[in-house]
Design a protein around this motif. Structure first.
Motif, short mmCIF file in Angstrom:
data_model
loop_
_atom_site.label_atom_id
_atom_site.label_comp_id
_atom_site.label_asym_id
_atom_site.label_seq_id
_atom_site.Cartn_x
_atom_site.Cartn_y
_atom_site.Cartn_z
N LEU A 1 0.78 -1.11 0.23
CA LEU A 1 -0.23 0.21 0.14
C LEU A 1 1.05 0.82 -0.02
O LEU A 1 1.42 1.49 0.96
N ASN A 2 0.57 1.78 -1.17
CA ASN A 2 1.31 3.30 -0.64
C ASN A 2 3.07 3.31 -0.79
O ASN A 2 3.28 4.15 -0.35
N THR A 3 3.28 2.17 -1.14
CA THR A 3 4.50 1.90 -1.70
C THR A 3 5.39 1.75 -3.18
O THR A 3 4.89 1.81 -4.25
N LEU B 1 8.09 9.07 6.16
CA LEU B 1 7.13 8.55 6.04
C LEU B 1 5.87 8.66 7.33
O LEU B 1 4.77 8.06 7.34
N THR C 1 -1.29 4.36 6.93
CA THR C 1 -1.53 5.87 5.74
C THR C 1 -0.05 4.69 4.62
O THR C 1 -0.15 5.14 3.25
N SER C 2 1.11 3.78 4.80
CA SER C 2 1.24 3.04 4.21
C SER C 2 1.73 1.99 4.65
O SER C 2 1.84 1.81 5.81
N GLN C 3 1.77 0.34 4.07
CA GLN C 3 2.16 -0.24 4.61
C GLN C 3 2.76 -1.69 3.03
O GLN C 3 2.49 -1.16 2.10
N SER C 4 3.63 -1.93 3.56
CA SER C 4 4.40 -2.91 2.64
C SER C 4 5.35 -4.07 3.50
O SER C 4 5.55 -3.91 4.71
#
Length: 258
Positions: free
Chosen positions: A69-71, A178, A236-239
């Protein structure tokens, strides 16, 4: 008469020589017996050895780019090396076989940003962005081809490794880019192998050197949150990425047997 006197003198003169030769033979036999007795005290079934020294961990990690996500694409990692205190306990249950528990003070492994696209997040490639402590106990079954009683005692071993990652933390460059960020690395179970050589100085003290490899695999998950103080927190992001560490561990230690 002169001849008889000479023969008697010669006979008397030969006694010290015979006594010297006999004494030399007895001394040699005693020395040989002492050496054999000393050799018997080295190692052997029932002996326990503890060792401590320097352990150098070299990771030859392979992993794919972070994705999720968002990466952004093209974000990879460079897993570092570490040096720490190596510890272990060995029990000889025969002259040819031993079991070993290899431990160590958990080293802190540094991770750097790798890949040009990190610059899109304001992080120059090569920047240190994360740390993790590595707990990695390993049990080995060792075979000693020259016997554990040998002064030079080479051995090979196969075993099982367990690796747990603790105190994983995102460093300031990553959190600045981040927001609040949490890292997690899954535990690993895998086979391990090593080769080594012990030199027994005497019945108590020895020098030990080993080279070990292990199959250590883990899934890294990086989760970032909004800095807003709300509950539940907003992701907000996850990778994530799968890491094969391919570690090689070099150990040089001093052992004490009892």
């Amino acid at each position: 008469m002169i001849r008889q006197h000479s023969e008697r003198a010669g006979a008397r003169g030969s006694l010290p020589g015979r006594r010297t030769a006999a004494a030399s033979l007895l001394a040699a036999a005693a020395a040989f017996g002492g050496a054999c007795a000393h050799a018997d005290t080295l190692g052997g079934a029932g002996t326990n050895t503890i060792y401590a020294g320097v352990a150098a961990l070299q990771n030859h990690a392979s992993l794919g780019d972070l994705h999720g996500l968002n990466t952004p694409p093209g974000l990879n990692l460079d897993i570092g090396n570490a040096t720490t205190l190596g510890l272990g306990l060995v029990h000889n249950f025969s002259d040819r076989w031993s079991v070993e528990l290899a431990l160590g003070a958990p080293p802190t492994v540094h991770t750097d940003a790798k890949g040009a696209n990190w610059a899109l997040l304001g992080i120059p490639p090569g920047t240190r962005i994360a740390d993790a402590d590595v707990l990695s106990p390993t049990v080995f079954l060792n075979w000693h081809p020259m016997s554990t009683r040998s002064r030079w005692d080479p051995f090979v071993g196969l075993g099982l490794n367990y690796t747990r990652f603790a105190n994983t933390k995102a460093l300031t460059p990553l959190t600045n880019a981040l927001g609040p960020t949490e890292l997690s690395l899954s535990d690993s179970w895998g086979p391990a192998a090593h080769v080594g050589l012990s030199y027994h100085i005497d019945q108590h003290w020895s020098l030990v050197g080993t080279v070990a490899i292990a199959d250590v695999k883990s899934t890294l998950t990086v989760t970032s949150y909004s800095p807003a103080a709300v509950s539940p927190r907003i992701v907000t992001s996850q990778s994530s990425t799968d890491i094969n560490f391919h570690p090689v561990i070099y150990t040089l230690a001093v052992g004490y047997s009892f």
